[in-house]
Design an enzyme around this catalytic site. Sequence first.
Site, PDB file in Angstrom:
ATOM      1  N   CYS A 106       0.008   0.991   7.732  1.00 30.11           N
ATOM      2  CA  CYS A 106      -0.456   1.399   6.399  1.00 30.11           C
ATOM      3  C   CYS A 106      -1.752   2.194   6.484  1.00 30.11           C
ATOM      4  O   CYS A 106      -1.989   3.082   5.658  1.00 30.11           O
ATOM      5  CB  CYS A 106      -0.650   0.177   5.516  1.00 30.11           C
ATOM      6  SG  CYS A 106       0.890  -0.666   5.103  1.00 30.11           S
ATOM      7  N   GLU A 108       0.830  -1.204   0.000  1.00 25.16           N
ATOM      8  CA  GLU A 108       0.000   0.000   0.000  1.00 25.16           C
ATOM      9  C   GLU A 108       0.867   1.257   0.000  1.00 25.16           C
ATOM     10  O   GLU A 108       0.566   2.214  -0.710  1.00 25.16           O
ATOM     11  CB  GLU A 108      -0.908   0.013   1.243  1.00 25.16           C
ATOM     12  CG  GLU A 108      -1.824  -1.198   1.363  1.00 25.16           C
ATOM     13  CD  GLU A 108      -1.235  -2.338   2.176  1.00 25.16           C
ATOM     14  OE1 GLU A 108      -2.014  -3.073   2.786  1.00 25.16           O
ATOM     15  OE2 GLU A 108       0.013  -2.510   2.188  1.00 25.16           O
ATOM     16  N   CYS A 117      -2.357  -3.018   7.386  1.00 24.89           N
ATOM     17  CA  CYS A 117      -1.948  -3.155   8.786  1.00 24.89           C
ATOM     18  C   CYS A 117      -2.255  -1.888   9.566  1.00 24.89           C
ATOM     19  O   CYS A 117      -2.303  -0.794   9.016  1.00 24.89           O
ATOM     20  CB  CYS A 117      -0.475  -3.524   8.893  1.00 24.89           C
ATOM     21  SG  CYS A 117       0.647  -2.219   8.371  1.00 24.89           S
TER      22      CYS A 117
END
Length: 184
Positions: A85, A53, A76
């Site tokens: 993220c 990401e 996460c």
Amino acid sequence: MTDLRWMRRALEQARRGLGRTTPNPVVGACIVSDEGVVLGQGAHERAGEPHAEVNALEEAGSEARGATLYCTLEPCVHTGKTGPCTQRIIAAGIRRVVAAMEDPFPLVGGRGFAMLRANGIEVKTGIGYDAAVRLNQPFLTTTRKGRPFVILKAATKLKSAGSTAGTLCDSPTTSAGVSSTADR
């Protein structure tokens, strides 16, 4: 069909990390505008390096604002070797996240999706689920079952000509065995 199209692209990105991300999962991501333009894409390519990401967001830059992020695993929400993220996704102004599956890792497990929703981001899950599971079977087995994912390949050989048909070669001195002499 459009979500599936872009998830397939994210899955292709994820394949770039196969065999190099352990103990982490392989993850791919792509960021797409409402007009269907890919603004950024990325993969988690090695353990300890930026996640998919983040790589996709870096490539997209400011154009990510208002776009859709397709990722093969829930983003996460915790800090390990890299930051969460979810924080980067929120800060970038992503409007919508489409994820193949929830991350079963205990520090994530739905918390990433909850944080995104709490910040007004639409979340859709399950697109490309089966393919994401296949890609991450080693990670999923370790995380869910607490054991390594092991594949065993075994071979046997029938006795050579003149022996009883259908019996396995069981003599350690038989030269027609499956293994080399040193392995017997």
